[in-house]
Design a protein around this motif. Structure first.
Motif, PDB file in Angstrom:
ATOM      1  N   MET A 199       0.851  -1.189   0.000  1.00 51.29           N
ATOM      2  CA  MET A 199       0.000   0.000   0.000  1.00 51.29           C
ATOM      3  C   MET A 199       0.891   1.246   0.000  1.00 51.29           C
ATOM      4  O   MET A 199       1.821   1.324   0.811  1.00 51.29           O
ATOM      5  CB  MET A 199      -0.887   0.026   1.251  1.00 51.29           C
ATOM      6  N   PRO A 200       0.671   2.222  -0.884  1.00 51.86           N
ATOM      7  CA  PRO A 200       1.431   3.471  -0.787  1.00 51.86           C
ATOM      8  C   PRO A 200       1.095   4.188   0.517  1.00 51.86           C
ATOM      9  O   PRO A 200      -0.076   4.375   0.843  1.00 51.86           O
ATOM     10  CB  PRO A 200       0.949   4.281  -2.006  1.00 51.86           C
ATOM     11  N   MET A 201       2.138   4.579   1.255  1.00 50.38           N
ATOM     12  CA  MET A 201       1.934   5.202   2.557  1.00 50.38           C
ATOM     13  C   MET A 201       2.933   6.318   2.786  1.00 50.38           C
ATOM     14  O   MET A 201       4.002   6.353   2.166  1.00 50.38           O
ATOM     15  CB  MET A 201       2.090   4.163   3.674  1.00 50.38           C
ATOM     16  N   MET A 202       2.584   7.196   3.704  1.00 52.28           N
ATOM     17  CA  MET A 202       3.481   8.231   4.190  1.00 52.28           C
ATOM     18  C   MET A 202       3.592   8.048   5.701  1.00 52.28           C
ATOM     19  O   MET A 202       2.606   8.182   6.421  1.00 52.28           O
ATOM     20  CB  MET A 202       2.927   9.613   3.870  1.00 52.28           C
ATOM     21  N   LEU A 203       4.783   7.715   6.168  1.00 54.58           N
ATOM     22  CA  LEU A 203       5.003   7.505   7.595  1.00 54.58           C
ATOM     23  C   LEU A 203       5.612   8.768   8.205  1.00 54.58           C
ATOM     24  O   LEU A 203       6.559   9.347   7.651  1.00 54.58           O
ATOM     25  CB  LEU A 203       5.955   6.328   7.840  1.00 54.58           C
ATOM     26  N   VAL A 204       5.087   9.176   9.355  1.00 53.98           N
ATOM     27  CA  VAL A 204       5.612  10.349  10.047  1.00 53.98           C
ATOM     28  C   VAL A 204       5.620  10.080  11.546  1.00 53.98           C
ATOM     29  O   VAL A 204       4.680   9.471  12.087  1.00 53.98           O
ATOM     30  CB  VAL A 204       4.784  11.613   9.698  1.00 53.98           C
ATOM     31  N   GLU A 205       6.696  10.482  12.205  1.00 59.18           N
ATOM     32  CA  GLU A 205       6.777  10.302  13.658  1.00 59.18           C
ATOM     33  C   GLU A 205       5.750  11.216  14.307  1.00 59.18           C
ATOM     34  O   GLU A 205       5.648  12.400  13.991  1.00 59.18           O
ATOM     35  CB  GLU A 205       8.198  10.639  14.120  1.00 59.18           C
ATOM     36  N   ALA A 206       4.937  10.663  15.202  1.00 59.71           N
ATOM     37  CA  ALA A 206       3.791  11.383  15.758  1.00 59.71           C
ATOM     38  C   ALA A 206       4.186  12.707  16.400  1.00 59.71           C
ATOM     39  O   ALA A 206       3.511  13.729  16.230  1.00 59.71           O
ATOM     40  CB  ALA A 206       3.060  10.499  16.764  1.00 59.71           C
ATOM     41  N   GLY A 207       5.293  12.700  17.139  1.00 58.60           N
ATOM     42  CA  GLY A 207       5.710  13.911  17.826  1.00 58.60           C
ATOM     43  C   GLY A 207       6.056  15.056  16.897  1.00 58.60           C
ATOM     44  O   GLY A 207       5.996  16.225  17.294  1.00 58.60           O
ATOM     45  N   ALA A 208       6.377  14.735  15.643  1.00 55.39           N
ATOM     46  CA  ALA A 208       6.768  15.774  14.690  1.00 55.39           C
ATOM     47  C   ALA A 208       5.604  16.669  14.300  1.00 55.39           C
ATOM     48  O   ALA A 208       5.802  17.781  13.797  1.00 55.39           O
ATOM     49  CB  ALA A 208       7.379  15.130  13.440  1.00 55.39           C
ATOM     50  N   ILE A 209       4.372  16.196  14.525  1.00 52.75           N
ATOM     51  CA  ILE A 209       3.209  17.038  14.206  1.00 52.75           C
ATOM     52  C   ILE A 209       2.341  17.261  15.453  1.00 52.75           C
ATOM     53  O   ILE A 209       1.147  17.525  15.348  1.00 52.75           O
ATOM     54  CB  ILE A 209       2.377  16.457  13.052  1.00 52.75           C
ATOM     55  N   GLY A 210       2.959  17.119  16.622  1.00 52.04           N
ATOM     56  CA  GLY A 210       2.278  17.481  17.859  1.00 52.04           C
ATOM     57  C   GLY A 210       1.377  16.430  18.465  1.00 52.04           C
ATOM     58  O   GLY A 210       0.547  16.748  19.322  1.00 52.04           O
ATOM     59  N   ALA A 211       1.525  15.168  18.059  1.00 51.87           N
ATOM     60  CA  ALA A 211       0.722  14.090  18.638  1.00 51.87           C
ATOM     61  C   ALA A 211       1.616  13.197  19.491  1.00 51.87           C
ATOM     62  O   ALA A 211       2.845  13.218  19.361  1.00 51.87           O
ATOM     63  CB  ALA A 211       0.054  13.268  17.540  1.00 51.87           C
ATOM     64  N   SER A 212       1.009  12.395  20.345  1.00 57.29           N
ATOM     65  CA  SER A 212       1.786  11.446  21.141  1.00 57.29           C
ATOM     66  C   SER A 212       1.939  10.113  20.411  1.00 57.29           C
ATOM     67  O   SER A 212       2.894   9.383  20.626  1.00 57.29           O
ATOM     68  CB  SER A 212       1.105  11.208  22.495  1.00 57.29           C
ATOM     69  N   GLN A 249      -8.274  10.596  -3.897  1.00 62.20           N
ATOM     70  CA  GLN A 249      -7.782   9.231  -3.806  1.00 62.20           C
ATOM     71  C   GLN A 249      -7.586   8.861  -2.339  1.00 62.20           C
ATOM     72  O   GLN A 249      -7.378   9.732  -1.496  1.00 62.20           O
ATOM     73  CB  GLN A 249      -6.448   9.067  -4.544  1.00 62.20           C
ATOM     74  N   VAL A 250      -7.635   7.580  -2.055  1.00 63.84           N
ATOM     75  CA  VAL A 250      -7.426   7.146  -0.669  1.00 63.84           C
ATOM     76  C   VAL A 250      -5.968   6.807  -0.391  1.00 63.84           C
ATOM     77  O   VAL A 250      -5.606   6.444   0.730  1.00 63.84           O
ATOM     78  CB  VAL A 250      -8.326   5.947  -0.312  1.00 63.84           C
ATOM     79  N   THR A 251      -5.115   6.902  -1.412  1.00 68.69           N
ATOM     80  CA  THR A 251      -3.680   6.696  -1.222  1.00 68.69           C
ATOM     81  C   THR A 251      -2.942   7.968  -1.616  1.00 68.69           C
ATOM     82  O   THR A 251      -3.432   8.729  -2.453  1.00 68.69           O
ATOM     83  CB  THR A 251      -3.162   5.517  -2.077  1.00 68.69           C
ATOM     84  N   PRO A 252      -1.763   8.189  -0.988  1.00 66.29           N
ATOM     85  CA  PRO A 252      -1.127   7.351   0.024  1.00 66.29           C
ATOM     86  C   PRO A 252      -1.827   7.484   1.380  1.00 66.29           C
ATOM     87  O   PRO A 252      -2.437   8.510   1.668  1.00 66.29           O
ATOM     88  CB  PRO A 252       0.300   7.908   0.092  1.00 66.29           C
ATOM     89  N   LYS A 253      -1.718   6.428   2.172  1.00 66.77           N
ATOM     90  CA  LYS A 253      -2.292   6.454   3.512  1.00 66.77           C
ATOM     91  C   LYS A 253      -1.295   7.110   4.474  1.00 66.77           C
ATOM     92  O   LYS A 253      -0.119   6.744   4.506  1.00 66.77           O
ATOM     93  CB  LYS A 253      -2.573   5.032   4.005  1.00 66.77           C
ATOM     94  N   PRO A 254      -1.729   8.075   5.275  1.00 69.91           N
ATOM     95  CA  PRO A 254      -0.844   8.652   6.281  1.00 69.91           C
ATOM     96  C   PRO A 254      -0.814   7.789   7.542  1.00 69.91           C
ATOM     97  O   PRO A 254      -1.855   7.269   7.973  1.00 69.91           O
ATOM     98  CB  PRO A 254      -1.469  10.019   6.558  1.00 69.91           C
ATOM     99  N   VAL A 255       0.368   7.634   8.111  1.00 66.66           N
ATOM    100  CA  VAL A 255       0.529   6.784   9.284  1.00 66.66           C
ATOM    101  C   VAL A 255       1.379   7.514  10.324  1.00 66.66           C
ATOM    102  O   VAL A 255       2.495   7.959  10.024  1.00 66.66           O
ATOM    103  CB  VAL A 255       1.213   5.448   8.924  1.00 66.66           C
ATOM    104  N   LEU A 256       0.851   7.652  11.534  1.00 67.12           N
ATOM    105  CA  LEU A 256       1.627   8.170  12.648  1.00 67.12           C
ATOM    106  C   LEU A 256       2.334   7.011  13.324  1.00 67.12           C
ATOM    107  O   LEU A 256       1.714   5.992  13.630  1.00 67.12           O
ATOM    108  CB  LEU A 256       0.727   8.874  13.663  1.00 67.12           C
ATOM    109  N   ILE A 257       3.640   7.148  13.565  1.00 66.38           N
ATOM    110  CA  ILE A 257       4.390   6.094  14.237  1.00 66.38           C
ATOM    111  C   ILE A 257       5.024   6.647  15.499  1.00 66.38           C
ATOM    112  O   ILE A 257       5.311   7.841  15.606  1.00 66.38           O
ATOM    113  CB  ILE A 257       5.468   5.473  13.318  1.00 66.38           C
TER     114      ILE A 257
END
Length: 360
Positions: A199-212, A249-257
């Motif tokens: 699945m096409p995805m975009m992974l981002v570290e949660a803290g980088a956008i203010g989430a835990s 479109q529903v892709t890419p899916k964003p994912v907080l890690i």
């Protein structure tokens, strides 16, 4: 006889998703007419999908279309359709690994694949991505078995295990594992990994956008500021991945890690893309695990050096999902355990195509 179209249909749960399964021969061959029928069947364009059988949530507004294989080495073709809840849009660009879990049982019971011994191997060609997936379906006494002791987080109770093996899932949509050519990109000042594996995805570290990264799905869905930031990043990632304008479109899916807190290897919050998944997409798990074993990604920074063969445990809002990565014929394949259940069979009714508007 009424003036609606009666279409043979089986409602099935696959993994943590649910939706109608159709034989390809029972739907129009043309994509435009087919999609109009699917929108009518699901009742899209209303938040409750009140005039259809959709469940008012992305995980229950999915469709599987199964037919005879069109490529050598496969047993069946499987086309997945994500039918939007709030808009009259049908997206066939992604695969769905949870619905995939029910394709093997459906194909056997529809007579497309004969049962072979205690376990039947069904080789599935995913038409959306052109990739192959193997499903091991329990068939004791020559019949599909749904009852068993396997349990997956996000689904109550237990059922018979269905083992899925994703063969060479890299580049499912773009042809490249890292479509931008790099394991990390900076978009709007935020480090992200753009990956295309199952699945096409975009992974981002949660803290980088203010989430835990440990928020519940409901909490994230209520945070409009965070959702807007995530969508802006997703649109930028889509452009860089060569997917064009991905607003519809529903892709890419964003994912907080984030780092794990319940004994797993990594914690994730997976979006579909505008709502947080109550658990985790199977295809998403394959891509996230693959990111973990590739140096330089935002995921590998969190988990450290991991190489196949390895089992990675991914924490999500409903529990854990384990992905086994190993090599076969020089390529990394991913194995995941899922379950499925047949819920009802009969006919679903749709308005005639002549009575329906244009499908997007």
């Amino acid at each position: 006889m009424n003036d609606l179209l009666a279409i043979p249909c089986v409602l099935m749960r696959g993994g943590t998703s649910k939706g109608p399964f159709f034989l390809a021969a029972d739907l129009p061959a043309g994509a435009n007419e087919r999609d109009k029928i699917l929108l009518s069947v699901m009742g899209s364009g209303h938040p409750l999908q009140i005039d259809g059988i959709g469940g008012g949530n992305p995980v229950t507004s999915k469709v599987a279309i199964v037919g005879p294989a069109t490529i050598p080495g496969a047993d069946v073709d499987y086309l997945f359709a994500q039918v939007r809840v709030d808009q009259q849009i049908v997206d066939t660009s992604p695969n769905c690994g949870n619905m995939l879990a029910a394709v093997g049982p459906f194909a056997i019971e529809a007579g497309l694949v004969p049962a072979r011994g205690e376990t039947t191997l069904v080789r599935i060609h995913n038409v959306n991505t052109g990739k192959m997936i193997e499903a091991d379906v329990p068939t004791p006494n020559g019949n599909v078995s749904y009852l068993g002791e396997a349990a997956i987080d996000g689904v109550p109770g237990s059922a018979a295990p269905i083992a899925l093996t994703f063969m060479d899932a890299a580049g499912a949509r773009t042809g490249q594992l890292f479509p931008t050519g790099k394991p990390v990109d900076l978009i709007d000042g935020v480090a992200v990994t753009c990956i295309d594996c199952a699945m096409p995805m975009m992974l981002v570290e949660a803290g980088a956008i203010g989430a835990s990264g440990f928020e519940t799905a409901a909490q994230l869905n209520a945070d409009k500021t965070l959702l807007e930031r995530l969508e802006k990043l997703r649109i930028g990632a889509g452009e860089r991945m060569g997917l064009g304008d991905v607003r519809n479109q529903v892709t890419p899916k964003p994912v907080l890690i984030s780092r794990p807190k319940s004994g797993g290897d990594i914690s994730v919050r997976y979006f579909m893309p505008h709502q947080c998944h109550p658990s985790l997409a199977t295809t998403g798990a394959v891509g996230i695990a693959t990111a973990c074993i590739n140096e330089g990604t935002v995921a590998s920074v969190l988990v450290g050096t991991r190489k196949p063969p390895v089992v990675l445990s991914i924490e999500h809002p409903s529990g854990h999902l384990d992905v086994k990565l190993h090599e076969r014929d020089g390529k990394v394949v991913a194995g995941i355990l899922r379950t499925a259940r047949r819920l009802f069979e009969g006919h679903v009714f749709a308005k005639p195509v002549t009575q329906l508007g244009c499908a997007a």
